[in-house]
Design a protein around this motif. Sequence first.
Motif, mmCIF file in Angstrom:
data_model
loop_
_atom_site.group_PDB
_atom_site.id
_atom_site.type_symbol
_atom_site.label_atom_id
_atom_site.label_comp_id
_atom_site.label_asym_id
_atom_site.label_seq_id
_atom_site.Cartn_x
_atom_site.Cartn_y
_atom_site.Cartn_z
ATOM 1 N N ARG A 90 0.843 -1.196 0.000
ATOM 2 C CA ARG A 90 0.000 0.000 0.000
ATOM 3 C C ARG A 90 0.878 1.246 0.000
ATOM 4 N N SER A 93 1.684 6.833 2.491
ATOM 5 C CA SER A 93 0.780 7.773 3.154
ATOM 6 C C SER A 93 -0.390 7.045 3.823
ATOM 7 N N GLU A 94 -0.863 5.994 3.184
ATOM 8 C CA GLU A 94 -1.979 5.227 3.740
ATOM 9 C C GLU A 94 -1.545 4.479 5.008
ATOM 10 N N LYS A 97 -1.067 6.979 7.826
ATOM 11 C CA LYS A 97 -2.357 7.406 8.377
ATOM 12 C C LYS A 97 -2.904 6.356 9.336
ATOM 13 N N GLU A 98 -2.757 5.093 8.973
ATOM 14 C CA GLU A 98 -3.228 4.010 9.836
ATOM 15 C C GLU A 98 -2.461 3.987 11.165
#
Length: 109
Positions: A90, A93-94, A97-98
């Motif tokens: 992934r 940035s994703e 964020k998680e």
Amino acid sequence: MTEKEFETQWQANKGQLLKDNEEYQKAISEYRLTTGADWLLFAIPAVAGIVSIKYIPVNHELIRWGLSALIAVIIFVLCVYVKSLTISSRPLSEIEKEVKDRFRKELMG
């Protein structure tokens, strides 16, 4: 805890939290140049910039060099895009964020 206090805590602990996250570290390692194809992707812009100097139909040397540099930058961006398409994990940035959301849950309960 207010949002401002959380952001302060996040900035203070962000590096260590991301360093401790296995998925984030795996994603970072996929961006490294590990194969010959990776190295070729990043050599292409340099070669294109050098070769394009000869074929740019402008008489001013400085403008020709500038256009050649612009061509190299554009091709570099395209090569980075191609490299990002070959990565199986992934986006960073994703994942970040998680990790941030998990940290928020820990602090704010």
